[in-house]
Design a protein around this motif. Structure first.
Motif, PDB file in Angstrom:
ATOM      1  N   GLU A 195       0.933  -1.092  -0.070  1.00  0.00           N
ATOM      2  CA  GLU A 195      -0.038  -0.010  -0.002  1.00  0.00           C
ATOM      3  C   GLU A 195       0.803   1.219   0.123  1.00  0.00           C
ATOM      4  OE1 GLU A 195      -3.341   0.194  -0.111  1.00  0.00           O
ATOM      5  OE2 GLU A 195      -3.393  -2.101  -0.097  1.00  0.00           O
ATOM      6  N   VAL A 196       2.170   1.240   0.109  1.00  0.00           N
ATOM      7  CA  VAL A 196       3.245   2.198   0.054  1.00  0.00           C
ATOM      8  C   VAL A 196       3.097   3.093  -1.406  1.00  0.00           C
ATOM      9  CG1 VAL A 196       5.004   1.105  -0.705  1.00  0.00           C
ATOM     10  CG2 VAL A 196       5.169   2.940   0.750  1.00  0.00           C
ATOM     11  N   ARG A 197       3.326   4.367  -0.980  1.00  0.00           N
ATOM     12  CA  ARG A 197       3.151   5.222  -2.313  1.00  0.00           C
ATOM     13  C   ARG A 197       4.246   6.235  -2.254  1.00  0.00           C
ATOM     14  NH1 ARG A 197       0.559   1.681  -3.414  1.00  0.00           N
ATOM     15  NH2 ARG A 197      -1.583   1.534  -4.223  1.00  0.00           N
ATOM     16  N   CYS A 198       4.700   6.747  -3.192  1.00  0.00           N
ATOM     17  CA  CYS A 198       5.741   7.785  -3.123  1.00  0.00           C
ATOM     18  C   CYS A 198       5.180   9.075  -3.662  1.00  0.00           C
ATOM     19  CB  CYS A 198       7.150   7.622  -4.199  1.00  0.00           C
ATOM     20  SG  CYS A 198       8.345   8.785  -3.918  1.00  0.00           S
ATOM     21  N   ILE A 199       4.988  10.237  -2.818  1.00  0.00           N
ATOM     22  CA  ILE A 199       4.240  11.267  -3.222  1.00  0.00           C
ATOM     23  C   ILE A 199       4.914  12.655  -2.921  1.00  0.00           C
ATOM     24  CG2 ILE A 199       1.844  10.191  -2.929  1.00  0.00           C
ATOM     25  CD1 ILE A 199       1.583  11.893  -0.461  1.00  0.00           C
ATOM     26  N   PHE A 200       4.593  13.777  -3.597  1.00  0.00           N
ATOM     27  CA  PHE A 200       5.266  14.932  -3.160  1.00  0.00           C
ATOM     28  C   PHE A 200       4.948  15.637  -2.057  1.00  0.00           C
ATOM     29  CE2 PHE A 200       4.849  19.630  -3.829  1.00  0.00           C
ATOM     30  CZ  PHE A 200       6.136  19.979  -3.585  1.00  0.00           C
ATOM     31  N   TYR A 201       5.903  16.199  -1.033  1.00  0.00           N
ATOM     32  CA  TYR A 201       5.698  16.732   0.211  1.00  0.00           C
ATOM     33  C   TYR A 201       5.713  18.191   0.281  1.00  0.00           C
ATOM     34  CZ  TYR A 201       6.545  17.387   5.051  1.00  0.00           C
ATOM     35  OH  TYR A 201       6.585  17.897   6.306  1.00  0.00           O
ATOM     36  N   LYS A 202       6.925  18.514  -0.050  1.00  0.00           N
ATOM     37  CA  LYS A 202       7.120  20.171  -0.054  1.00  0.00           C
ATOM     38  C   LYS A 202       8.494  20.408  -0.753  1.00  0.00           C
ATOM     39  CE  LYS A 202       9.583  20.329   4.333  1.00  0.00           C
ATOM     40  NZ  LYS A 202       9.335  21.107   5.519  1.00  0.00           N
ATOM     41  N   TYR A 203       8.855  21.520  -0.628  1.00  0.00           N
ATOM     42  CA  TYR A 203      10.199  21.921  -1.201  1.00  0.00           C
ATOM     43  C   TYR A 203      11.243  21.807  -0.137  1.00  0.00           C
ATOM     44  CZ  TYR A 203       8.269  23.068  -5.949  1.00  0.00           C
ATOM     45  OH  TYR A 203       7.729  23.000  -6.975  1.00  0.00           O
ATOM     46  N   ASN A 204      12.355  21.602  -0.409  1.00  0.00           N
ATOM     47  CA  ASN A 204      13.469  21.607   0.441  1.00  0.00           C
ATOM     48  C   ASN A 204      13.762  23.121   1.030  1.00  0.00           C
ATOM     49  OD1 ASN A 204      15.828  20.633   2.067  1.00  0.00           O
ATOM     50  ND2 ASN A 204      17.055  20.734  -0.007  1.00  0.00           N
ATOM     51  N   THR A 205      13.952  23.142   2.303  1.00  0.00           N
ATOM     52  CA  THR A 205      14.554  24.382   2.885  1.00  0.00           C
ATOM     53  C   THR A 205      15.858  24.334   3.657  1.00  0.00           C
ATOM     54  OG1 THR A 205      13.257  23.570   4.947  1.00  0.00           O
ATOM     55  CG2 THR A 205      11.962  24.854   3.539  1.00  0.00           C
ATOM     56  N   ASP A 206      16.476  23.215   3.204  1.00  0.00           N
ATOM     57  CA  ASP A 206      18.162  23.405   3.729  1.00  0.00           C
ATOM     58  C   ASP A 206      18.922  24.024   2.613  1.00  0.00           C
ATOM     59  OD1 ASP A 206      17.137  21.881   5.826  1.00  0.00           O
ATOM     60  OD2 ASP A 206      17.369  19.694   4.662  1.00  0.00           O
ATOM     61  N   GLY A 207      20.310  24.298   2.990  1.00  0.00           N
ATOM     62  CA  GLY A 207      20.968  24.998   2.335  1.00  0.00           C
ATOM     63  C   GLY A 207      21.060  26.683   2.660  1.00  0.00           C
ATOM     64  N   LEU A 208      22.252  27.119   2.232  1.00  0.00           N
ATOM     65  CA  LEU A 208      22.348  28.371   2.692  1.00  0.00           C
ATOM     66  C   LEU A 208      21.199  29.383   1.977  1.00  0.00           C
ATOM     67  CD1 LEU A 208      24.251  30.817   3.967  1.00  0.00           C
ATOM     68  CD2 LEU A 208      25.372  30.729   1.430  1.00  0.00           C
ATOM     69  N   TYR A 209      21.049  29.325   0.701  1.00  0.00           N
ATOM     70  CA  TYR A 209      19.905  30.005   0.222  1.00  0.00           C
ATOM     71  C   TYR A 209      18.767  29.850   0.737  1.00  0.00           C
ATOM     72  CZ  TYR A 209      16.573  31.711  -3.189  1.00  0.00           C
ATOM     73  OH  TYR A 209      15.509  32.233  -4.043  1.00  0.00           O
ATOM     74  N   ARG A 244      17.904  28.370   3.640  1.00  0.00           N
ATOM     75  CA  ARG A 244      17.912  29.011   5.251  1.00  0.00           C
ATOM     76  C   ARG A 244      17.439  30.547   5.255  1.00  0.00           C
ATOM     77  NH1 ARG A 244      22.158  25.369   5.877  1.00  0.00           N
ATOM     78  NH2 ARG A 244      23.588  27.003   5.593  1.00  0.00           N
ATOM     79  N   ASN A 245      17.798  31.393   4.516  1.00  0.00           N
ATOM     80  CA  ASN A 245      17.901  32.580   4.324  1.00  0.00           C
ATOM     81  C   ASN A 245      16.499  33.211   3.485  1.00  0.00           C
ATOM     82  OD1 ASN A 245      20.340  33.919   5.791  1.00  0.00           O
ATOM     83  ND2 ASN A 245      21.150  32.100   4.641  1.00  0.00           N
ATOM     84  N   LEU A 246      15.601  32.455   3.115  1.00  0.00           N
ATOM     85  CA  LEU A 246      14.467  32.779   2.512  1.00  0.00           C
ATOM     86  C   LEU A 246      13.634  33.739   3.277  1.00  0.00           C
ATOM     87  CD1 LEU A 246      13.308  29.475   0.637  1.00  0.00           C
ATOM     88  CD2 LEU A 246      14.373  31.584  -0.455  1.00  0.00           C
TER      89      LEU A 246
END
Length: 731
Positions: free
Chosen positions: A448-462, A464-466
């Motif tokens: 029953e497992v699926r791979c679905i979109f969650y969100k956009y990555n917030t890691d990284g220098l750019y 983290r400063n959003l």
């Protein structure tokens, strides 16, 4: 020589004309110490200074550097941002619908919409609403009929529609059974007639469900009752698609008449401003006596109510303690209080009218002069269009930059299970990452497992400063907006100042005064405008932070914290109003004399404080006139639009008959809002004209004395009110 017009000194000198010169000198010395020395005569001054130099260069350079940084932020956001997630929906594999591999399939279909909305869905809660934990595919069109699995299962291609199934399955050649296909969500268990809303398929409104619509005893609790109940709740709560379509349809049918109404608003605004040249005095007196008459009627009404209740013996003593405040209207003491308050207000206004009648006449004369100036410089009425275009550019750049910043980052995908109670599926909590391009269900024990979109990555220098970049974007927006407004105010001030300081009007008025003032302002005073805009933007930014804190602390139980926050909000609101007032007058002095912002603000403030009573009277009279003008334009055009679009005006000719609309209040509100914006644009020019002429008038009184060497530049009507006149030049 000429005695400087100061209200404190002027009122005393009018009341006591025989006061000794020694006392007069003492008063003038104290006034000069408090609010600076009056302007002195300059034989070379003939209006806005032409030989000027650049002012506030450091702030100009700072503003330019900030704008370059603002552009860099926009470029970086454009490189890393992906606004397609707002414009296009994503399927379960993270691919966009309508572009790329899914070109021609712009709509997103949810296999089981119940899993998106039911509060009992554990996986939906784990994903924090970021994504719906059900299979989603891109389709060319939304379902247009009911389909569902029946207990008598047949062949897959007879039960399912290939259009609404995942692309990896071929219903004609597959060896899987119907039940297996449904369990793995390769095809939807049921479909409902839907319509696209924001490119997502949502059930249509007022559906009639077939009698046999049910999936009970086939897969879990997908019963007819659950499906129909939840879908009806969605439709009844969010009938956006139907309402949106009707609104756009109303706009399509009524845009022509809306444009005509806005044209009428523009003509009425222009006509009102030009009419003030001849009727300003009458209109001001009518408005003043109208206010006094309304107060007088209020006093009479309160007295009659008081007498009636007094005869009936209705007193507050007979009322017991209650939270129902409406009972206070039925006691005599309440109307007595109203009577006293209105009587005091009426008396104060009559006294002010009696003692300030001369200032009122000056205000009326200046208003007439402003209408005359606009008549000679008609191009000033259309300059707000340039300001409006620049403001639209600032808003659009801020909005696009904020959108690109918000959508920056690499998309993340999570492993989710559609049924956590299925065998080997209890370990999936929505926190395991996956790659939809390499995901294979056969490698997992849980089917029953699926791979679905969650969100956009917030890691990284750019990434983290959003948040910091969004703050930079917001402050840049405020600074640019305030700079554009300052540019418009300074330009209009320069144009109207050239009118006042033209001794022989209109012969001495320069050609293209608005264009000349605009070029002077941009060439020499960009730094000064940026300086004033910066101060105002900082205060506005602090207010935004306070509003954010107030929103976060709205559930706080600390009365002291909420009280302090309320006090801070009030103080900074007052500070913003004061800075706007100071900046406005500073820009007028910059347009006339070409000095830097600080000196111009100081000189403007000192000049106004030396004439504080006239400032208050003129400001209130102008506000009253502008309010009446806006009320006339917006109210008149709005009432006309109401009678037309609601069909209350009988018109037999089909060419001029009102269109049949779903919501007739949509074009009415559009007309009212548009009329207000048009009136605001025209009357802002008028207000700026009055303020500019007022400062020039005060400068004229301090600089000149009516002699042959120092003649007044003011109109003859103003000189007659002040009992002044220019001596004729020697032949």
């Amino acid at each position: 020589g000429h005695v400087t017009d100061r209200e404190a000194w002027g009122s005393r000198s009018e009341s006591y004309p025989n006061r000794s010169s020694c006392c007069r000198a003492m008063v003038k010395v104290k006034d000069s110490e408090a609010h600076g020395d009056p302007a002195k005569y300059d034989p070379t001054f003939k209006g806005p200074v032409r030989n000027r130099s650049c002012t506030d260069v450091i702030c100009c350079l700072l503003f330019m550097v900030f704008i370059v940084g603002y552009m860099i932020v926009g470029i970086v956001a454009w490189i890393y941002g992906d606004p397609r997630q707002v414009m296009y929906p994503r399927n379960s594999t993270g691919m966009y619908c309508g572009i790329g591999e899914n070109k021609g399939k712009p709509y997103l279909l949810y296999f089981d919409l119940l899993k998106c909305v039911l509060g009992t869905n554990i996986m939906a809660s784990a994903l924090n609403g970021m994504q719906c934990p059900t299979t989603q595919i891109c389709v060319a069109s939304c379902p247009d009929k009911f389909t569902w699995i029946t207990p008598s299962l047949g062949k897959p291609d007879e039960i399912f529609n290939q259009t609404f199934c995942q692309p990896q399955i071929n219903l004609t050649t597959t060896t899987m059974s119907v039940l297996e296909i449904a369990k793995h969500e390769l095809c939807p268990l049921f479909t409902i007639p839907s319509a696209p809303f924001f490119n997502r398929c949502f059930p249509k409104f007022n559906l009639t469900y077939p009698p046999g619509f049910t999936t009970d005893s086939i897969l879990g609790n997908a019963t007819k009752e659950n499906v129909t109940g939840a879908i009806n709740a969605i439709v009844n709560s969010f009938d956006f698609q139907n309402i949106g379509k009707k609104i756009f349809q109303d706009f399509a049918l009524s845009w022509y008449w809306i444009a005509i109404a806005l044209g009428i608003a523009m003509l009425v605004s222009l006509f009102f401003l030009l009419l003030l040249r001849f009727t300003a005095g009458i209109l001001v007196w009518v408005l003043i006596f109208g206010v006094l008459g309304i107060l007088a009627y209020g006093i009479y009404h309160c007295y009659m109510e008081y007498e009636t209740l007094k005869k009936d013996g209705a007193s507050i003593k007979d009322i017991q303690i209650t939270t129902n405040l409406t009972v206070l209207i039925h006691v005599q003491e309440t109307w007595l209080v109203f009577l006293i308050i209105l009587a005091v207000v009426e008396g104060v206004l009559l006294l002010l009218l009696l003692f300030l009648r001369k200032r009122l006449l000056i205000a009326i004369a200046l208003i007439k002069e402003a209408s005359k100036a606009i008549g000679h410089i008609m191009s000033a009425l259309f300059f707000p269009l340039i300001t409006f275009v620049l403001l639209i550019i600032c808003v659009a750049y801020w909005g696009m930059t904020a959108l690109y910043l918000a959508t920056s980052g690499v998309p993340l995908f999570r492993l989710t299970t559609l049924n956590s109670s299925a065998p080997n599926c209890s370990n999936f909590d929505g926190n395991q990452t996956c790659d939809p391009m390499t995901f294979k269900i056969d490698t997992y024990a849980c089917k029953e497992v699926r791979c679905i979109f969650y969100k956009y990555n917030t890691d990284g220098l750019y990434q983290r400063n959003l948040f910091n970049l969004q703050i930079y974007n917001l402050f840049g927006f405020l600074w640019c907006i305030n700079f554009v407004i300052a540019l418009g105010q300074c330009t209009l001030a320069g144009a109207f100042a050239s009118f006042y300081w033209a001794f022989n009007k209109p012969k001495d008025i320069p050609f293209f005064p608005v264009a000349g003032a605009f070029m002077r302002t941009l060439r020499y005073h960009t730094g000064s405008l940026a300086f004033g805009a910066l101060i105002l933007s900082i205060v506005q930014m602090i207010r935004i932070v306070l509003e954010y804190l107030d929103h976060k602390l709205k559930d706080s139980h600390s009365a002291i914290a909420r009280f302090l926050l309320c006090c801070l909000k009030c103080c900074f609101w007052c500070l913003e109003k004061f800075i706007k007032f100071l900046n406005r007058n500073a820009y007028i002095m910059i347009a006339i004399y070409g000095k830097n912002f600080c000196i111009s603000a100081k000189n403007a403030f000192s000049l106004l404080m030396r004439n504080i009573v006239r400032v208050v009277v003129l400001d209130k009279v102008t506000d009253l006139l502008i309010f009446f003008g806006k009320l006339l334009v917006v109210g008149g055009v709005g009432v006309l639009a109401f009678f037309f679009f609601s069909g209350r005006i009988p018109i037999d000719d089909d060419k001029f008959k009102n269109p049949t609309l779903n919501y007739y209040w949509i074009p009415i509100l559009t007309v009212i809002l548009g009329s207000y914006m048009i009136a605001q644009g025209f009357f802002s020019v008028y207000n700026m004209c009055v303020d500019t002429l007022f400062l020039c008038f005060l400068e004229d009184l301090e600089r000149n004395d009516g002699s042959k060497e120092k003649p007044y530049f003011m109109s003859k009507s103003l000189m007659s009110i002040l009992n002044k006149k220019n001596k004729p030049p020697s032949s």
